[in-house]
Design an enzyme around this catalytic site. Structure first.
Site, PDB file in Angstrom:
ATOM      1  N   ASP A  81       6.216   2.775   7.258  1.00 43.31           N
ATOM      2  CA  ASP A  81       4.991   2.339   6.885  1.00 43.31           C
ATOM      3  C   ASP A  81       4.133   3.377   6.288  1.00 43.31           C
ATOM      4  O   ASP A  81       3.893   4.133   6.431  1.00 43.31           O
ATOM      5  CB  ASP A  81       4.107   1.921   8.160  1.00 43.31           C
ATOM      6  N   HIS A 120       3.278   4.946  13.172  1.00 41.99           N
ATOM      7  CA  HIS A 120       1.878   5.859  12.768  1.00 41.99           C
ATOM      8  C   HIS A 120       2.299   7.225  13.499  1.00 41.99           C
ATOM      9  O   HIS A 120       1.014   7.953  13.498  1.00 41.99           O
ATOM     10  CB  HIS A 120       0.843   5.083  13.317  1.00 41.99           C
ATOM     11  N   HIS A 143       0.821  -1.128  -0.051  1.00 40.52           N
ATOM     12  CA  HIS A 143      -0.062  -0.058   0.017  1.00 40.52           C
ATOM     13  C   HIS A 143       0.777   1.222   0.095  1.00 40.52           C
ATOM     14  O   HIS A 143       2.107   1.113   0.381  1.00 40.52           O
ATOM     15  CB  HIS A 143      -1.129   0.001   1.099  1.00 40.52           C
ATOM     16  N   GLU A 160      -5.197   1.596   2.547  1.00 38.56           N
ATOM     17  CA  GLU A 160      -4.923   0.583   3.534  1.00 38.56           C
ATOM     18  C   GLU A 160      -5.094   1.032   5.009  1.00 38.56           C
ATOM     19  O   GLU A 160      -5.639   0.169   5.800  1.00 38.56           O
ATOM     20  CB  GLU A 160      -3.504  -0.014   3.237  1.00 38.56           C
ATOM     21  N   ASP A 193       4.254  -4.931   3.397  1.00 38.65           N
ATOM     22  CA  ASP A 193       3.744  -3.614   3.811  1.00 38.65           C
ATOM     23  C   ASP A 193       4.869  -2.592   4.165  1.00 38.65           C
ATOM     24  O   ASP A 193       5.056  -1.686   3.581  1.00 38.65           O
ATOM     25  CB  ASP A 193       2.610  -3.780   5.011  1.00 38.65           C
TER      26      ASP A 193
END
Length: 733
Positions: free
Chosen positions: A384, A535, A374, A421, A450
Site C-alpha cells: 500500500d 500500514h 496514490h 492519500e 490503490d
C-alpha cells in the site's frame, strides 16, 4: 504537392479522356470501372488497424521484471507525504512516464499535514509497583536489508490526533464499535474520563476514535491484536515476518483520524500552491470541527496491548472479546491499571505533488479516461500503495509500445499519481475539486488501483454497476496468475457478489464518484486478510517478494485487466457501459432498504416507480447502441458520428444525475444519492445511504418529524434515479 504523399493523390482524368476523345467509349468505361475499384480498394487498404488487435497485443506485453524493478525503486525509503523522500518518489514517477515520451506535468498543493512532535505512554499497575514505560518502537530484525532506512520512518502516530496529556484508568472496548460501548454500559462500566483500549478489526481507526469520544473517553489506544494480525499457533510457537507473512509483536498500524476528505483547511473547495492566496479555515476553526478527533489517541503494538490487558481488572470480557490462544484473560476494567498518555502533534502546511501523464485521444481528445493510484506511504509502502504504482507504470510502458506500433487512443487517457492519500485522500480530492466542472463534462470514467496485490485470492473489483459487464469481459481475457488454466473471470464469479460497490472514503475514487458522479472502479488481487502488515514498518519489498507476489505475475495480471478496461473505454466507438445491470441492482437494493423498515409509516412507491423508469431508459439506450454497432464500420457518415457522440454523452452523464448538489444530510461533501459510506463506518458501503440513515434515526426517535424526514429522503433518492433515467432516455419532458 500540397504536402500530400504520392499515394494520397486523388485519381484525375484528363478533360480529353473524360470526353472520350482519342479513346473508345468502351475502353473509357472499362478504365473508369478500374479507377473506381482502385478508389474503393484504397479505402480498404488504408483502413485502420482495429482497436481490438492493439488490445490483444497489449495483453502480450506484460513484464514481471518491469513491475518488480519499479516497486523496488519506489520502496527504497519510507515516503510519507510532505517529506523529501516522497518528493523523490514523485520525481521517479514523473521521469518514468516522461521517458516513454508522454507529456507530463506536476501539480502542487499546499495542504495541512500532521506529524508527531512528542509521544509518551506509561502504565502504572498499582501502588508500589514500578511504571512500565512503552518504547513505542517497531523493531527491525537481524539481517533486515531496510534496517538503516527504517531510521527514517516517522514514529508511530495517528495523523490529526488531538494533543494533550491524560492520566486515567483503562477500559477495554473490544473493536470499538458502538455496539461494544452499549455492552459496556449494560455492564455498568462508565467510559467517561477513561482511556479506551480497543483493537483493530471491523471498522477503521477514525471511526473507533470518534466512537470513543462519543462515549466520553478522555483518550484512546488502538492495538493490533495477535488474534487478528499475528497468525495461527499458540503463544510461543507463533511465527511472524520475516519468517511468515504475519505482523511481528512490535508491529503497529498507523493511520489518520481526520473524518473528511481533502485538505482540512479547504473543505468543499480546492487548495492552492504554496505562496498563492486561497481561503483556509483557521486552526481554531478546525479544532472545533466534528471532523477532528478531539481527543489524544495513539496506535500501539499487540505486545503493548497485551501488557496493558494483564494489568486490568473488572469483569471478564465475553468470549468473543478475548484474544488469541495463549493470550492473557481479557477484562473490561476500569482499572486498576492507570495509563499516562501524552501526544503533541505538529500540524503544518506542506507541499504535496500530483504527477500526471497525458495520452491525447485522436478522435475525441475532449473525453477523458482516467487511471490513478496514490504514491505516498506511511512507511515503505510495498503493498500500500506502490504495488499499484508499479502496475500503473507497467501499463504505461505497454501503452508506449502500442504507440510505437501505430496505436493512438480514440479518447484521451490520463495517468495520475496522487499524493497525500493516506492523510485524507488529499491529492485526488483537491484536484477533483479544482477541476470538477471540466471533469463533470468530459470524464468517461475513473479507474483506481490503490493496492494491486495483497497475495493469493483472485481478482477483487468494486465499481459502479454500469461497469460490471466490462469488468467481466476484460477478466475473461486474462489468465489467472495462480491457475493459468483458468481466467481471472473463473475465480471472480466464485465470489458472492463477484463485484462489490465503490463507496465511502476508502481510497482515491471517492472524489470522482462521490463528489462529481463519475463512473468509477477500484481493483486489487487477493484478500486483505492476507496482508497483516498493513500500514506498518514491515510493508516493504521483502514482504512482497516473499509473500505477496514472489514472481510478480499477480502484478502483471492486475495490470492487464486494469489496462484492458481503460483501453476499451478509450477506444470503443460506443462507451461500453450497461445501465440495465445498474437498474437490476437498484431493484434488489431497494428491497433490502425497505425490508429494514417493516411497518414504517412511509411509502417507498416513489423509489420503485423511479427504478422502473431507469429500467426502461437503460433498455432503450442499450437497443440504440446495438443498432448502431450492427452497422458496418465503413458507413462512417457525419450522421453516424453525431449519433454515436449523442449516445456516449447520455451514457457518460447518467452517473452525474445520481448526485445532489446539497449532498447527504449532515455530509454535504458526499453528493451521490445511491452509493456512499455508512454514517457509522467511513469505509462501509451502503445503497441509498440517505434513506438508510433516515430509517435508523426514525426508528430511534419515533417522532412525526423523523418519519417526515425519512419520507423526504425516499423522495430525494427517487428524484436522483429519475434524473438519471431522463439523461439515459435523452429526451426533454
Amino acid at each position: 504537392m500540397s504536402g500530400r504523399s504520392k499515394q494520397q493523390q486523388p485519381l484525375l482524368l484528363s478533360p480529353a479522356l473524360a470526353a472520350g476523345s482519342g479513346m473508345g467509349r468502351r475502353r473509357y468505361l472499362t478504365f473508369l470501372a478500374i479507377a473506381m475499384a482502385l478508389v474503393a480498394s484504397y479505402h480498404l487498404l488504408q483502413a485502420p488497424t482495429p482497436p481490438s488487435r492493439y488490445h490483444a497485443l497489449f495483453l502480450t506485453l506484460g513484464s514481471n521484471s518491469s513491475a518488480s524493478a519499479h516497486l523496488r525503486a519506489l520502496t527504497l525509503r519510507p515516503h510519507v507525504a510532505g517529506t523529501e523522500a516522497n518528493a523523490a518518489a514523485a520525481e521517479y514517477v514523473r521521469a518514468a512516464l516522461a521517458s516513454l515520451s508522454f507529456p507530463t506535468r506536476v501539480t502542487p498543493y499546499s495542504v495541512l499535514l500532521s506529524y508527531p512532535a512528542h509521544r509518551s505512554l506509561s502504565l502504572s499497575a498499582g501502588p508500589g509497583l514500578p511504571n512500565n514505560v512503552f518504547p513505542l518502537v517497531q523493531e527491525t530484525y537481524p539481517g533486515d536489508p531496510y534496517a538503516a532506512a527504517a531510521a527514517e520512518v516517522i514514529p508511530t502516530y495517528f495523523a490529526y490526533s488531538g494533543s494533550g496529556s491524560v492520566a486515567a484508568e483503562v477500559v477495554y472496548a473490544n473493536y470499538g464499535e458502538k455496539s461494544d460501548y452499549a455492552y459496556l454500559a449494560s455492564q455498568g462500566v462508565d467510559v467517561a474520563g477513561k482511556v479506551v483500549l480497543a483493537r483493530y478489526g471491523d471498522i477503521h481507526c477514525e471511526d473507533m476514535v470518534r466512537n470513543a469520544r462519543a462515549a466520553g473517553a478522555a483518550a484512546a489506544l488502538i492495538y493490533t491484536d495477535a488474534k487478528d494480525f499475528g497468525g495461527p499457533g499458540a503463544k510461543g510457537k507463533r511465527k511472524w515476518f520475516p519468517d511468515t507473512r504475519w505482523l511481528p509483536p512490535s508491529g503497529v498500524q498507523v493511520g489518520t483520524l481526520y473524518y473528511g476528505n481533502g485538505d482540512p483547511t479547504t473543505p468543499m473547495w480546492p487548495s492552492c500552491a504554496a505562496g498563492e492566496d486561497c481561503e483556509r479555515l483557521s486552526m481554531d476553526e478546525l479544532d472545533g470541527s466534528e471532523a477532528m478527533p478531539g481527543i489524544p489517541a495513539l496506535p500501539i503494538s499487540g505486545r503493548d496491548g497485551e501488557t496493558i490487558q494483564k494489568a486490568m481488572g473488572g469483569g471478564v470480557a465475553p468470549p468473543e472479546w478475548q484474544g488469541a490462544e495463549g493470550a492473557p484473560v481479557y477484562r473490561i476494567g476500569p482499572g486498576p491499571a492507570v495509563l499516562n498518555l501524552t501526544y503533541i502533534g505538529n500540524e503544518t502546511l506542506a507541499t504535496i505533488e500530483n504527477v500526471f501523464a497525458v495520452i491525447e485521444g485522436r478522435e475525441e481528445p475532449d473525453r477523458y479516461v482516467i487511471i490513478g493510484n496514490h504514491r505516498d506511504a506511511w512507511t515503505f509502502g510495498a503493498v500500500d500503495p506502490n504495488s499499484g504504482t508499479a502496475a500503473m507504470l507497467e501499463i504505461a510502458e505497454r501503452l508506449s509500445k502500442l504507440e510505437k506500433k501505430g496505436w493512438r487512443p480514440r479518447r484521451t487517457i490520463i495517468v495520475c499519481s496522487w499524493d497525500a492519500e493516506e492523510f485524507a485522500l488529499i491529492g485526488s480530492t483537491e484536484w477533483a475539486e479544482e477541476n470538477m466542472d471540466i471533469l463533470g463534462s468530459r470524464a468517461i470514467a475513473y479507474l483506481n488501483v490503490d493496492i494491486s496485490v495483497f497475495g493469493p485470492g483472485g481478482l477483487m473489483p468494486r465499481a459502479t454497476p454500469q461497469l460490471d459487464e466490462l469488468i467481466k469481459e476484460a477478466s475473461k481475457m486474462v489468465p489467472d496468475p495462480d491457475d493459468p488454466s483458468h481466467t481471472l473471470y473463473d475465480a471472480l464469479i466464485r465470489n458472492d457478489p463477484p463485484i462489490t460497490r465503490v463507496a465511502g472514503a476508502g481510497t482515491d475514487f471517492a472524489a470522482f464518484v462521490q463528489y462529481i458522479g463519475i463512473p468509477s472502479l477500484d481493483m486489487s488481487y487477493g484478500l486483505f486478510s492476507e496482508y497483516p502488515v498493513y500500514h506498518s514498518l514491515y510493508d516493504d519489498y521483502v514482504w512482497m517478494e516473499r509473500f505477496g507476489d514472489p514472481l510478480f505475475h499477480r502484478h502483471v495480471a492486475l495490470a492487464s485487466v486494469w489496462g484492458l478496461i481503460a483501453l476499451r473505454l478509450a477506444d470503443d466507438e460506443i462507451i461500453p457501459f450497461n445501465y440495465v445491470s445498474y437498474a437490476s441492482e437498484l431493484v434488489e437494493s431497494s428491497k433490502v432498504v425497505e425490508d429494514g423498515c417493516p411497518g414504517c409509516p412511509v411509502s417507498f412507491t416513489p423509489l420503485h416507480k423511479s427504478i422502473k423508469q431507469l429500467e426502461k431508459a437503460a433498455t432503450k439506450i442499450l437497443t440504440e447502441k446495438k443498432v448502431l454497432q450492427s452497422q458496418k464500420w465503413d458507413l462512417n457518415t457525419r450522421e453516424r458520428t453525431l449519433k454515436a457522440r449523442e449516445i456516449n454523452d447520455r451514457l457518460m452523464m447518467a452517473e452525474r444525475a445520481f448526485t445532489n448538489r446539497e449532498g447527504l444530510a449532515g455530509r454535504p461533501w458526499y453528493k451521490h444519492m445511491i452509493y456512499a459510506s455508512s454514517d457509522q463506518d467511513d469505509w462501509g458501503t451502503k445503497a441509498f445511504p440517505g434513506i438508510v440513515s433516515a430509517i435508523a434515526n426514525a426508528n430511534k426517535l419515533n417522532t412525526s418529524e423523523s418519519w417526515r424526514l425519512l419520507q423526504h429522503e425516499i423522495y430525494r433518492g427517487a428524484r436522483a434515479v429519475s434524473k438519471a433515467s431522463a439523461v439515459l432516455d435523452g429526451r426533454l419532458t
